[in-house]
Design a protein around this motif. Structure first.
Motif, PDB file in Angstrom:
ATOM      1  N   LYS A  12     -24.430 -10.346  92.083  1.00  0.00           N
ATOM      2  CA  LYS A  12     -25.113  -9.330  92.891  1.00  0.00           C
ATOM      3  C   LYS A  12     -24.544  -7.965  92.534  1.00  0.00           C
ATOM      4  CE  LYS A  12     -24.125 -11.445  96.858  1.00  0.00           C
ATOM      5  NZ  LYS A  12     -23.753 -12.822  96.503  1.00  0.00           N
ATOM      6  N   VAL A  13     -25.388  -6.950  92.626  1.00  0.00           N
ATOM      7  CA  VAL A  13     -24.978  -5.569  92.364  1.00  0.00           C
ATOM      8  C   VAL A  13     -25.284  -4.734  93.600  1.00  0.00           C
ATOM      9  CG1 VAL A  13     -25.298  -3.518  90.926  1.00  0.00           C
ATOM     10  CG2 VAL A  13     -25.364  -5.803  89.880  1.00  0.00           C
ATOM     11  N   LEU A  61     -20.868  -1.783  92.645  1.00  0.00           N
ATOM     12  CA  LEU A  61     -20.009  -2.964  92.671  1.00  0.00           C
ATOM     13  C   LEU A  61     -20.831  -4.171  92.241  1.00  0.00           C
ATOM     14  CD1 LEU A  61     -17.366  -4.492  93.618  1.00  0.00           C
ATOM     15  CD2 LEU A  61     -18.509  -4.717  95.834  1.00  0.00           C
ATOM     16  N   LYS A  62     -20.285  -4.953  91.312  1.00  0.00           N
ATOM     17  CA  LYS A  62     -20.933  -6.207  90.903  1.00  0.00           C
ATOM     18  C   LYS A  62     -20.003  -7.367  91.215  1.00  0.00           C
ATOM     19  CE  LYS A  62     -21.384  -7.263  86.471  1.00  0.00           C
ATOM     20  NZ  LYS A  62     -21.936  -7.349  85.091  1.00  0.00           N
ATOM     21  N   THR A  63     -20.549  -8.414  91.840  1.00  0.00           N
ATOM     22  CA  THR A  63     -19.776  -9.618  92.104  1.00  0.00           C
ATOM     23  C   THR A  63     -20.414 -10.788  91.366  1.00  0.00           C
ATOM     24  OG1 THR A  63     -21.018 -10.248  94.101  1.00  0.00           O
ATOM     25  CG2 THR A  63     -19.134  -8.757  94.395  1.00  0.00           C
ATOM     26  N   ARG A 102     -14.997  -9.297  90.697  1.00  0.00           N
ATOM     27  CA  ARG A 102     -15.534  -8.029  91.195  1.00  0.00           C
ATOM     28  C   ARG A 102     -15.359  -6.954  90.116  1.00  0.00           C
ATOM     29  NH1 ARG A 102     -15.459  -6.521  96.732  1.00  0.00           N
ATOM     30  NH2 ARG A 102     -14.073  -4.802  96.166  1.00  0.00           N
ATOM     31  N   TYR A 103     -16.482  -6.285  89.822  1.00  0.00           N
ATOM     32  CA  TYR A 103     -16.485  -5.225  88.818  1.00  0.00           C
ATOM     33  C   TYR A 103     -16.956  -3.924  89.468  1.00  0.00           C
ATOM     34  CZ  TYR A 103     -16.587  -9.123  85.434  1.00  0.00           C
ATOM     35  OH  TYR A 103     -16.319 -10.266  84.717  1.00  0.00           O
ATOM     36  N   LYS A 104     -16.490  -2.803  88.939  1.00  0.00           N
ATOM     37  CA  LYS A 104     -16.921  -1.505  89.445  1.00  0.00           C
ATOM     38  C   LYS A 104     -17.298  -0.579  88.292  1.00  0.00           C
ATOM     39  CE  LYS A 104     -14.161  -1.456  93.717  1.00  0.00           C
ATOM     40  NZ  LYS A 104     -13.106  -0.734  94.473  1.00  0.00           N
ATOM     41  N   ARG A 105     -18.186   0.368  88.620  1.00  0.00           N
ATOM     42  CA  ARG A 105     -18.491   1.464  87.710  1.00  0.00           C
ATOM     43  C   ARG A 105     -18.986   2.636  88.537  1.00  0.00           C
ATOM     44  NH1 ARG A 105     -23.861  -0.864  84.536  1.00  0.00           N
ATOM     45  NH2 ARG A 105     -25.313  -0.864  86.321  1.00  0.00           N
TER      46      ARG A 105
END
Length: 218
Positions: free
Chosen positions: A40-41, A63-65, A84-87
């Motif tokens: 999910k983003v 945020l991407k999970t 968990r990713y961020k940009r």
């Protein structure tokens, strides 16, 4: 012979009725999916308020999970890796920031955040159901209560047919404004997060100090 047929037909009818009753029980597992590969983003907005210093800072990012592979944790329970990713914007590359874990059993859906296990959903997901989300960590008790279970909701312009909302806190008076809740959609999971913890200039609506954070699923 006719008597045996009647008895057999009655048993079939009873079994069918029991199965129908079991299927009609809404446990709510669908609101906390743990399928490997599910991602999910979110658009995220964080606001920091410090009125005495004339500071009201807003930070926006994405945020991407992603739910990763199943593994066996130290306590012997099975869980999935939760990435968990961020940009800062959609034009940038994702940066891995956290590796947590996520699991669901017959009683609850949990996420281990920074080595603290948090109970995000309790099952069954009935209106008024309540639990201590920090029951399995060392933080002070915080109680989540389910509101508007299994109802449709529009979030970020999208209509979700089945959702549940978990309320953590609400207070609005002369000195503070606190509002914290999360909404989960069937077969998707978290679609919206709202966490507002503000103090006010006494007797006014002016924010004095505090923080806000908002997640919206894209």
């Amino acid at each position: 012979m006719k008597k045996m047929i009647c008895i057999f037909s009655l048993l079939v009818l009873i079994c069918f009725s029991c199965k129908k009753d079991d299927d009609s029980v809404e446990l709510g597992y669908k609101y906390f999916p743990t399928t490997e590969g599910l991602y999910k983003v979110y658009d995220v907005m964080e606001i920091f308020h410090d009125h005495p210093s004339l500071v009201h800072d807003t930070t926006k990012y994405q945020l991407k999970t992603i739910i990763g592979a199943l593994y066996t944790a130290l306590e012997g329970q099975q869980a999935h890796v939760f990435y968990r990713y961020k940009r800062d914007s959609s034009y940038q590359e994702w940066i891995l920031t956290d590796v947590w874990s996520i699991k669901r059993d017959e009683f609850r859906g949990e996420i281990v955040e920074e080595n603290r296990r948090v109970i995000k959903l309790g099952f069954p997901t009935n209106d008024g159901s309540s639990w201590n989300i920090n029951a399995q960590n060392d933080l002070d008790p915080v109680y989540g209560t389910i509101e508007r279970a299994h109802q449709s909701k529009i979030s970020n312009g999208v209509n979700y047919e089945e959702t549940v909302t978990v309320r953590y806190a609400f207070s609005n008076n002369l000195i503070d404004e606190i509002d914290s809740y999360e909404t989960y959609a069937a077969n998707i999971g978290l679609i919206h997060l709202h966490n507002q913890d503000l103090s006010k200039v006494f007797g006014t609506s002016q924010v004095n100090k505090g923080t806000e954070i908002h997640y919206d699923l894209l």
